[in-house]
Design a protein around this motif. Structure first.
Motif, PDB file in Angstrom:
ATOM      1  N   LEU A 612     -12.545   4.816  16.188  1.00 38.58           N
ATOM      2  CA  LEU A 612     -12.634   3.355  16.182  1.00 38.58           C
ATOM      3  C   LEU A 612     -11.519   2.720  15.360  1.00 38.58           C
ATOM      4  CD1 LEU A 612     -16.499   2.979  15.769  1.00 38.58           C
ATOM      5  CD2 LEU A 612     -15.143   3.197  17.865  1.00 38.58           C
ATOM      6  N   GLY A 613     -10.561   3.527  14.909  1.00 38.11           N
ATOM      7  CA  GLY A 613      -9.430   2.971  14.179  1.00 38.11           C
ATOM      8  C   GLY A 613      -9.775   2.547  12.776  1.00 38.11           C
ATOM      9  N   THR A 614     -10.579   3.342  12.072  1.00 35.36           N
ATOM     10  CA  THR A 614     -10.944   2.982  10.699  1.00 35.36           C
ATOM     11  C   THR A 614      -9.978   3.547   9.671  1.00 35.36           C
ATOM     12  OG1 THR A 614     -12.430   4.899  10.587  1.00 35.36           O
ATOM     13  CG2 THR A 614     -13.386   2.779  11.269  1.00 35.36           C
ATOM     14  N   GLY A 615      -8.922   4.210  10.138  1.00 39.56           N
ATOM     15  CA  GLY A 615      -7.862   4.602   9.219  1.00 39.56           C
ATOM     16  C   GLY A 615      -7.045   3.372   8.846  1.00 39.56           C
ATOM     17  N   GLU A 616      -6.021   3.568   8.066  1.00 40.62           N
ATOM     18  CA  GLU A 616      -5.199   2.439   7.625  1.00 40.62           C
ATOM     19  C   GLU A 616      -3.740   2.703   7.967  1.00 40.62           C
ATOM     20  OE1 GLU A 616      -6.011   1.901   3.482  1.00 40.62           O
ATOM     21  OE2 GLU A 616      -7.826   0.726   3.878  1.00 40.62           O
ATOM     22  N   LEU A 617      -3.146   1.792   8.738  1.00 40.07           N
ATOM     23  CA  LEU A 617      -1.770   1.921   9.190  1.00 40.07           C
ATOM     24  C   LEU A 617      -1.039   0.605   9.015  1.00 40.07           C
ATOM     25  CD1 LEU A 617      -2.358   3.775  12.595  1.00 40.07           C
ATOM     26  CD2 LEU A 617      -1.656   4.820  10.440  1.00 40.07           C
ATOM     27  N   SER A 618       0.276   0.683   8.952  1.00 41.81           N
ATOM     28  CA  SER A 618       1.106  -0.519   8.967  1.00 41.81           C
ATOM     29  C   SER A 618       1.508  -0.805  10.413  1.00 41.81           C
ATOM     30  CB  SER A 618       2.363  -0.309   8.117  1.00 41.81           C
ATOM     31  OG  SER A 618       3.194   0.687   8.692  1.00 41.81           O
ATOM     32  N   PRO A 619       1.867  -2.022  10.736  1.00 41.34           N
ATOM     33  CA  PRO A 619       2.325  -2.323  12.100  1.00 41.34           C
ATOM     34  C   PRO A 619       3.508  -1.468  12.540  1.00 41.34           C
ATOM     35  CG  PRO A 619       1.782  -4.351  10.967  1.00 41.34           C
ATOM     36  CD  PRO A 619       1.687  -3.254   9.941  1.00 41.34           C
ATOM     37  N   VAL A 620       4.453  -1.204  11.642  1.00 37.46           N
ATOM     38  CA  VAL A 620       5.615  -0.417  12.045  1.00 37.46           C
ATOM     39  C   VAL A 620       5.223   1.040  12.303  1.00 37.46           C
ATOM     40  CG1 VAL A 620       6.396   0.283   9.727  1.00 37.46           C
ATOM     41  CG2 VAL A 620       8.062  -0.082  11.552  1.00 37.46           C
ATOM     42  N   LYS A 621       4.214   1.536  11.592  1.00 37.66           N
ATOM     43  CA  LYS A 621       3.742   2.902  11.836  1.00 37.66           C
ATOM     44  C   LYS A 621       3.020   2.985  13.174  1.00 37.66           C
ATOM     45  CE  LYS A 621       3.715   7.047  10.151  1.00 37.66           C
ATOM     46  NZ  LYS A 621       4.996   7.735   9.849  1.00 37.66           N
ATOM     47  N   LEU A 622       2.281   1.950  13.499  1.00 38.61           N
ATOM     48  CA  LEU A 622       1.609   1.926  14.796  1.00 38.61           C
ATOM     49  C   LEU A 622       2.647   1.871  15.918  1.00 38.61           C
ATOM     50  CD1 LEU A 622      -1.214   1.905  16.058  1.00 38.61           C
ATOM     51  CD2 LEU A 622      -1.124  -0.596  16.030  1.00 38.61           C
ATOM     52  N   ALA A 623       3.736   1.132  15.692  1.00 38.38           N
ATOM     53  CA  ALA A 623       4.820   1.079  16.684  1.00 38.38           C
ATOM     54  C   ALA A 623       5.444   2.454  16.878  1.00 38.38           C
ATOM     55  CB  ALA A 623       5.876   0.071  16.243  1.00 38.38           C
ATOM     56  N   PRO A 638      11.254   4.867  13.378  1.00 45.79           N
ATOM     57  CA  PRO A 638      11.853   3.541  13.232  1.00 45.79           C
ATOM     58  C   PRO A 638      12.893   3.498  12.105  1.00 45.79           C
ATOM     59  CG  PRO A 638       9.485   3.357  13.495  1.00 45.79           C
ATOM     60  CD  PRO A 638       9.777   4.816  13.311  1.00 45.79           C
ATOM     61  N   TYR A 639      14.021   2.858  12.370  1.00 47.42           N
ATOM     62  CA  TYR A 639      15.069   2.676  11.362  1.00 47.42           C
ATOM     63  C   TYR A 639      15.685   1.299  11.550  1.00 47.42           C
ATOM     64  CZ  TYR A 639      18.722   3.441  14.904  1.00 47.42           C
ATOM     65  OH  TYR A 639      19.537   3.327  15.989  1.00 47.42           O
ATOM     66  N   PHE A 640      16.319   0.782  10.500  1.00 45.68           N
ATOM     67  CA  PHE A 640      16.818  -0.589  10.572  1.00 45.68           C
ATOM     68  C   PHE A 640      18.244  -0.744  10.044  1.00 45.68           C
ATOM     69  CE2 PHE A 640      14.335   0.116   6.772  1.00 45.68           C
ATOM     70  CZ  PHE A 640      15.150  -0.347   5.745  1.00 45.68           C
ATOM     71  N   ILE A 641      18.844   0.306   9.494  1.00 42.07           N
ATOM     72  CA  ILE A 641      20.233   0.242   9.037  1.00 42.07           C
ATOM     73  C   ILE A 641      21.093   1.038  10.009  1.00 42.07           C
ATOM     74  CG2 ILE A 641      21.858   0.876   7.217  1.00 42.07           C
ATOM     75  CD1 ILE A 641      19.720   0.376   5.180  1.00 42.07           C
ATOM     76  N   ALA A 642      22.010   0.353  10.681  1.00 42.78           N
ATOM     77  CA  ALA A 642      22.876   1.022  11.655  1.00 42.78           C
ATOM     78  C   ALA A 642      24.153   1.542  11.014  1.00 42.78           C
ATOM     79  CB  ALA A 642      23.225   0.057  12.789  1.00 42.78           C
TER      80      ALA A 642
END
Length: 855
Positions: A612-623, A638-642
């Motif tokens: 039921l999704g009772t763990g805890e995640l950040s939006p970027v981790k879910l992505a 996910p990375y953000f520095i090119a």
């Protein structure tokens, strides 16, 4: 005649000097000498003099002035001999690194932010026009190219001026001496430091050319307002390149460094003009400009203004992420070494994400009513100047202008926005304001328009779509939106809240919340890997856990549908069916499979509530997890520095992320999607079977077509899929979805875990944000299609029993070849005929109360 007495034997007064003209008594002298020879010992041989003895003897031969001069020269020689070995290496000036701010840019070159105390743009001497150079030589060191570092003529002129006027009108320091002082010495004014300055200056002149010294000087000097160097000053005060400066502007800038606060054209324009005109006069005297140009420059007005370059892209959360990473890898110096960081964020997508989040939060806030003013101010006797001062202290929030209500009538309200600007809100622009609604009701009692605001209220206004202003407020609800490229995980847009100015807390990265039913797809993928198929029947009925009778999870509608196909169970987000499926797969087996998506098992509960999704995640981790489905089964991070460049433009870091297959997944017509190209040089890890990725994409499309995410159909695109998520008591609203080029996660909720209210589930609040962003992101994008990977076969399935059928009423499913004869999975649930079991109902209540009533 009586004989005269002998003067040598006469007795005289002790004060009477002897008569030196009388002849000596030879016999007496001889007798005396004889007595001395017998009575006195022979003197000892004299010892040789020491250095100090000879020095004292030498000084004794000189007069007082010469003695002082000799002592001074001697002291100087000693000082030089002692100091010279300890002097800094002037060769270090050849490799000096000027402090420059850390600059952050988007992938397309838009400035996001600058970090650092100093504003600086170093330039080579060849890039500085002669006009600018001459302006500084005229005021600082007109004989710069003639002296050897220490200008005795200039120092003498300064001394004479000081003795004549009693004022220090002229300085004796040359440009070379100022370079020495700025780079090597402290600002203290002592005789010892001055001697060291002279010695170092002579060394600098021997080691560097005049042009090199001048280049250091013009790039180092301070111009006030955190600007260092002539290039930064030209940009700050005139928003010009150096070759665009006029005589008047060059002279104005040349006058600032002598006293950056006193001679500043912004803070003290009168004194700055006086200094400018003096420098223009010096330039004419020295022949740098002719009389005509001098007159023109002298009559030119002061046009200096602070022209700080504002960020071109609103991405404060990304900028702070970059700053944090640079400090982690390069230390504190990262802020002052001129690093230039190019991110993966694209300007147009970042703007779309920011606008979509702000719009969604504002719409939610408006749906739940006006909360009242931010503050109340006593305006009695307050002038506009005082109101301006007060408004200047109010936190600036994008798109929400602060204003003070100065008057209210039945027709509307008058608002003062500062700097003399006043606007009027008519009753229609105030009519929406009402008390915060009860969470169980859609509407609270309305106020009269005249009572929505009162005089003295500090409120916020927003530009209306049809023009003019309307009443608004800073949303109290929080939100986050992140969109990554599924092929390599590049962050294309990221927003961690309404405004970075309001709060620095980045909900997209740093927040940990329960994802609710948006986590269910990973459980279903684990089941597919264990042999279940999209046609398999699941048990949508109560779960009994021996020894844990207190845990009593239910579906959101408090109904049980009995046997239900996996496809339908996920589309309708059936809690009980998901729990029974996890129980059949096995908790430990499911956790092992979930590791493939990059999830930290410590963040997931070791129990059936994990379904039921009772763990805890950040939006970027879910992505990160959803990207595995979107790219055909590859795990990308996910990375953000090119790219990172140092102050000299050298690339010190360039991202080479693991990439998914570019030409074996989504296609647009006969070509691959935007990720088409060569096979990656750094291939990503194959996390799951691509056939399972295909099946999950098909199942998630059902959510949009017939499930809890049908609002997304308004985008009129067949290539979007996703899953809603809503946690207990509607405290979190999620929508996680993707298309060929975007994996996008939207979240809405309160930071204090407050309830969002009925009707704000993932299918509305978060999905509305997701739709608004994806509409902009997919504009003019071709439709992407997904071809089944090898190893899948098409089977016609009975929609009620999940078994293969030849009836035209059957539905088509793609299953793995090895599951062709086992459509119902490892634990088949058989039904005798069409499902006739009526849903079991329970007592309805206003809102779910148990922990695991998740959608």
């Amino acid at each position: 005649m009586e004989p005269q007495p002998n003067r040598a034997t006469s007795t005289s007064s002790p004060h009477t000097p002897p008569d030196i003209s009388a002849e000596p008594d030879v016999s007496r002298q001889a007798s005396t000498a004889s007595r001395r020879k017998t009575r006195l010992p022979r003197p000892a041989k004299r010892a040789p003099r020491s250095f100090l003895g000879w020095l004292g003897h030498f000084l004794g031969l000189l007069g007082m002035p010469l003695q002082l001069l000799a002592l001074g020269l001697l002291g100087l020689a000693v000082f030089i001999s002692v100091t010279l070995p300890d002097l800094p290496d002037v060769e270090s000036l050849r490799t000096v690194q000027f402090q420059e701010p850390l600059r952050v840019f988007s992938a397309d070159g838009a400035l996001i932010s600058e970090f650092g105390i100093e504003r600086r743009r170093p330039v080579a001497i060849g890039e500085i026009p002669p006009l600018v150079v001459n302006a500084f030589l005229a005021t600082e060191d007109s004989r710069f190219f003639e002296h050897g570092g220490v200008d005795t003529v200039g120092m003498g002129r300064a001394l004479i001026s000081y003795l004549t006027t009693g004022e220090k009108a002229q300085g004796g320091s040359t440009i070379s001496m100022q370079v020495t002082r700025n780079f090597f010495l402290s600002p203290e004014k002592t005789f010892q430091r001055k001697l060291m300055e002279v010695l170092l200056t002579l060394h600098v002149e021997q080691a560097l050319t005049k042009d090199e010294i001048l280049e250091l000087y013009l790039n180092q000097i301070f111009f006030g307002h955190r600007a260092y160097g002539i290039s930064a000053a030209a940009s700050l005060y005139y928003d010009k390149r150096l070759d665009e400066l006029t005589e008047a502007e060059a002279a104005m800038l040349a006058g600032i460094p002598k006293a950056p606060s006193t001679n500043n054209p912004v803070t003290n324009p009168a004194r700055a003009l006086e200094r400018r005109d003096y420098i223009l006069g010096r330039m004419r005297e020295l022949g740098y400009i002719d009389t005509n140009r001098y007159e023109i420059a002298l009559n030119a007005p002061d046009t200096a203004l602070l022209q700080r370059r504002q960020p071109e892209l609103d991405a404060g959360f990304i900028a702070e992420m970059v700053r944090s990473e640079m400090l982690r890898f390069y230390g504190e110096d990262a802020i002052s070494q001129g690093y230039r960081v190019t991110t993966t964020v694209e300007s147009w997508l970042q703007t779309a994400a920011q606008d979509s989040l702000r719009l969604s939060l504002s719409q939610y806030d408006r749906r739940h009513g006006y909360r009242g003013p931010e503050a109340v101010v006593n305006l009695a006797g307050m002038s506009e100047e005082r109101m301006d001062e007060y408004l200047a202290t109010v936190v600036r929030i994008p798109e929400l202008e602060p204003g003070l209500v100065t008057g209210v009538t039945s027709a509307g309200a008058e608002i003062y926005l500062g700097q003399g600007q006043r606007v009027t809100l008519d009753a229609g622009r105030l009519s929406w304001a009402r008390t915060q609604r009860n969470l169980a009701r859609w509407n609270g009692p309305r106020r009269k328009s005249s009572g929505a605001v009162l005089a003295g209220d500090l409120i916020r206004l927003r530009r209306a779509k049809k023009g003019g202003w309307e009443l608004s407020q800073i949303p109290r609800v929080g939100g986050a939106l992140v969109s990554i490229a599924p092929r390599d995980g590049a962050v294309r847009a990221l927003v961690g809240g309404y405004s970075f100015n309001e709060t620095k807390f980045n909900r997209a990265v740093d927040m940990r919340r329960q994802p609710g039913s948006s986590f269910k797809p990973f459980i279903y993928a684990a089941a597919l890997d264990k042999g279940w198929t999209p046609a398999s029947l699941l048990k949508d009925q109560a779960v009994k856990i021996p020894g844990n009778e207190r845990w009593n999870p239910k579906n959101a509608d408090h109904k049980e549908l009995g046997p239900i196909r996996m496809r339908k169970a996920l589309a309708l987000s059936r809690n009980l069916a998901s729990i029974n499926l996890l129980q059949s797969v096995g908790i430990e087996e499911a956790q092992t499979y979930l590791r493939r998506f990059g999830f930290d098992l410590e963040a997931l509960p070791l129990g059936l509530s994990m379904a039921l999704g009772t763990g805890e995640l950040s939006p970027v981790k879910l992505a990160e997890g959803y990207a595995v489905f979107a790219n055909g089964g590859y795990h990308v991070i996910p990375y953000f520095i090119a790219r990172v460049e140092d102050g000299n433009g050298r690339i010190v870091f360039e991202a080479n992320p693991p990439q998914a297959c570019a030409d074996c997944w989504y296609r647009t017509g006969t070509a691959t999607a935007s990720t088409q190209g060569l096979q990656p040089s750094n291939p990503a890890e194959q996390a799951i079977d691509p056939r399972i990725a295909y099946q999950m994409t098909s199942l998630l499309r059902e959510v949009v077509e017939h499930g809890t995410g049908t609002r997304a159909k308004k985008l009129n695109r067949e290539d979007i899929v996703g899953k809603t998520g809503t946690t207990n008591d509607v405290r979190d609203s999620w929508f996680a979805g993707y298309q060929a080029n975007f994996v996008t996660i939207a979240w809405m909720g309160f930071d204090d875990f407050g309830k969002l209210g009925r009707g704000e589930e993932g299918g509305k609040a978060a999905l509305g944000m997701w739709i608004d962003f994806m509409r902009k992101a997919l504009k003019d994008q071709p439709l992407a299609t997904l071809e089944p990977p090898p190893g899948l076969v098409q089977v016609r399935v009975d929609p009620n029993r999940g078994t293969e059928t030849k009836s035209k009423s059957g539905i088509l499913e793609m299953v793995r070849e090895e599951n062709r004869l086992m459509l119902l999975g490892p634990e088949p649930i058989k039904v005798a005929g069409p499902a006739t079991r009526k849903p079991t109902t329970t007592v309805k209540r206003s809102a779910p109360r148990v922990m695991d009533d998740l959608f």
